[in-house]
Design a protein around this motif. Sequence first.
Motif, PDB file in Angstrom:
ATOM      1  N   LEU B 225       0.842  -1.200   0.000  1.00 29.01           N
ATOM      2  CA  LEU B 225       0.000   0.000   0.000  1.00 29.01           C
ATOM      3  C   LEU B 225       0.877   1.250   0.000  1.00 29.01           C
ATOM      4  O   LEU B 225       0.591   2.221  -0.688  1.00 29.01           O
ATOM      5  CB  LEU B 225      -0.931   0.012   1.216  1.00 29.01           C
ATOM      6  CG  LEU B 225      -1.974  -1.105   1.315  1.00 29.01           C
ATOM      7  CD1 LEU B 225      -2.922  -0.850   2.479  1.00 29.01           C
ATOM      8  CD2 LEU B 225      -2.778  -1.235   0.032  1.00 29.01           C
ATOM      9  N   ASP B 228       2.020   1.934  -3.266  1.00 26.76           N
ATOM     10  CA  ASP B 228       0.926   2.089  -4.222  1.00 26.76           C
ATOM     11  C   ASP B 228       1.016   1.022  -5.319  1.00 26.76           C
ATOM     12  O   ASP B 228       0.878   1.308  -6.502  1.00 26.76           O
ATOM     13  CB  ASP B 228       0.976   3.495  -4.844  1.00 26.76           C
ATOM     14  CG  ASP B 228      -0.415   3.984  -5.226  1.00 26.76           C
ATOM     15  OD1 ASP B 228      -1.370   3.212  -5.030  1.00 26.76           O
ATOM     16  OD2 ASP B 228      -0.542   5.116  -5.709  1.00 26.76           O
ATOM     17  N   TYR B 306      -6.501   1.275   3.408  1.00 27.05           N
ATOM     18  CA  TYR B 306      -5.342   2.163   3.562  1.00 27.05           C
ATOM     19  C   TYR B 306      -5.278   2.690   4.990  1.00 27.05           C
ATOM     20  O   TYR B 306      -4.214   2.772   5.584  1.00 27.05           O
ATOM     21  CB  TYR B 306      -5.425   3.340   2.574  1.00 27.05           C
ATOM     22  CG  TYR B 306      -4.739   3.074   1.268  1.00 27.05           C
ATOM     23  CD1 TYR B 306      -5.342   2.288   0.303  1.00 27.05           C
ATOM     24  CD2 TYR B 306      -3.477   3.591   0.995  1.00 27.05           C
ATOM     25  CE1 TYR B 306      -4.715   2.032  -0.905  1.00 27.05           C
ATOM     26  CE2 TYR B 306      -2.843   3.346  -0.202  1.00 27.05           C
ATOM     27  CZ  TYR B 306      -3.463   2.567  -1.158  1.00 27.05           C
ATOM     28  OH  TYR B 306      -2.831   2.317  -2.337  1.00 27.05           O
ATOM     29  N   TYR B 310      -2.171   1.174   6.728  1.00 23.40           N
ATOM     30  CA  TYR B 310      -1.074   2.064   6.375  1.00 23.40           C
ATOM     31  C   TYR B 310      -1.073   3.327   7.244  1.00 23.40           C
ATOM     32  O   TYR B 310      -0.139   3.560   8.010  1.00 23.40           O
ATOM     33  CB  TYR B 310      -1.150   2.348   4.864  1.00 23.40           C
ATOM     34  CG  TYR B 310      -0.263   3.438   4.309  1.00 23.40           C
ATOM     35  CD1 TYR B 310       0.776   3.998   5.050  1.00 23.40           C
ATOM     36  CD2 TYR B 310      -0.444   3.906   3.012  1.00 23.40           C
ATOM     37  CE1 TYR B 310       1.580   4.992   4.528  1.00 23.40           C
ATOM     38  CE2 TYR B 310       0.369   4.892   2.488  1.00 23.40           C
ATOM     39  CZ  TYR B 310       1.364   5.438   3.257  1.00 23.40           C
ATOM     40  OH  TYR B 310       2.142   6.426   2.729  1.00 23.40           O
TER      41      TYR B 310
END
Lengths: 272, 349
Positions: B225, B228, B306, B310
Amino acid sequence: MENLYLPQIAVIKKIAQETPDVKLFTIEFKDPEKFTAYKPGQFFMLSVFGHGEAPISITSSPTQKGSIEFAVKCVGSLTAELHKMKIDDEIGLRGPYGNGFSADSLKGFDLLFVGGGIGLAPLRSLINYVLEKKADFGKITILYGARTYDDMVFKEELKAGWRKSAQVITTVDMGENLCDGNVGLVTTLLPKAKVNTKTTKAIVCGPPVMIPFVLKDLTILGFADDHIISTLERHMKCGVCKCNHCNIGPKYVCLDGPVFTCAEMKLMTREF
Amino acid sequence: MMLEVKAIDKEKIKPWLTAMLEETKVIAPEQSHGDLFYEFIDSADEAFLGPYEAPPWMSIKRFFFPQMDKILKYKRGPGGIQVEPVVSEMKRVIFGVRPCDNAALSFCDKWNTADGLNDIYYLKRREQTTIVTIACNQPGVNCFCVYADAGPFAKENFDIQLIDFGDQYLVEVGSEKGKALTEGKYQHLFKAAPSDADKKRFELLLESKGMFHTYVDQRSVTEKLKKDEVPDMLWENMAKRCQNCGGCSYVCPCCICFNVVDKEVSEDEGFRIRTWDNCTFAGYTNMAGGHNPRGEKKDRFMRRYYHKLYYEFDKFGERGCVGCGRCTTTCPGKIDMARVTRSILTRGT
């Protein structure tokens, strides 16, 4: 322990109808002791009891002591209720929140303000601040676009007040512009402003559809990414980074923002 | 950090709970029509003490962060508007907490004190609660706490941890609050820990760790993540299966997003209420005036993962998932934490 969510009671002291759907409220804390210093670009969580709370940016300069001004457009349920309120009615305020504009980082620079619609509200706080401390800053230019002449906020200042010490150019998207005649999008004003991109910092605020276009045009003109500053808005429930609503990537608009440089915004590649 | 280690015979658990009920409210796993929930109990008989196969349906989140919580009361009077906080005062013990839920509480502690900003509604309840966890010797089929570093035995932040030793529980006391539940009038219920306790504990932990069916490599997903590296098409396909039901965050012990609304009870009086919210709802980011930065389902779905794997890890060094597996049990579209992370690692390039 301090309660993050407890608002202070404040009283509406003055209401001015800026446009058909924007009112300028002058507010004082009921207990003057509760007044806290704020920076341009910060916001308060404003409560209309019975209808909820929303983040509203400050439009007055911090040099104006004792009272705070908010320019509020009637767009939703809370703002509609606020628009129904009268002088001496009570609201709640929590704040100020957010990073605000760093006036120190602007010192010595020419300043180019680019505003669209109600987006002039947070800029006005900084404009009035820098105009009062003019010696610290270089040439000041204000570009403003509104949908129509009727939708222009702060007409008095745009037409007269600010023109005494700044270059002001306005435009309207449609109809007649009784202010200075320009018709077109705010981006059409950028070449007219004739600013030195190396010595100027640009401060941008407007509707979400406007900001990307202005940033792009400023970059084409030669502005460096860290010389472009913008202030963003998001749906927000707490203002203190607990409710989780306002993130853009790992950044939170309430705490890390709402003021970001274009360099920071370029890292926000996606809207989640 | 362990203050002391004791033991308690299994037949003494009910007398222990009964003694607790004399002086405080007790919440424990309770069976209701065959399902297990954490509930307030009135007698020790109501507590279900195992054997467990999966954690209770709902986490203990609601005892600290209720689904609807009155936070302020306002009143209009002749002198203007008065606003006062509504803060609940209630001492309680939560008995039989699974280690995943305990780990989620550590996460919520961090969130609610982050940036030097303390949420008193959460912290007040936290302060008044004693947590007695029960280590998992038999993880459920959807459980993956071992890969989220949250179980199967609690490592920290518990007041007492019980470990099933067959006819007795090993009692690990982790705090002064926990100590108070093993001393004084409770003292006679406890005995010294068996001499081979350390060895036995180690063996049980190893055995339990070997019994997980679900494997989730959160660490690799976080890396993907960050870089990307997950193709948009994969997100799109997974998001298509999201029903916007909100079930995942409803059962998630780490989901602590909230909405705030005012509710009038009369013309002059009302409450400010905070309620659970869900980031996959379209209204979550919808602004007055109609602009919605996450109007697309795909964006909202991506944001959920996300955020958990993340952004929160970036902020606290902890992910917003403890591997309780409740979203796997709940999600009608089969796009839960376990399956999404697996898809990312096997199909994402």
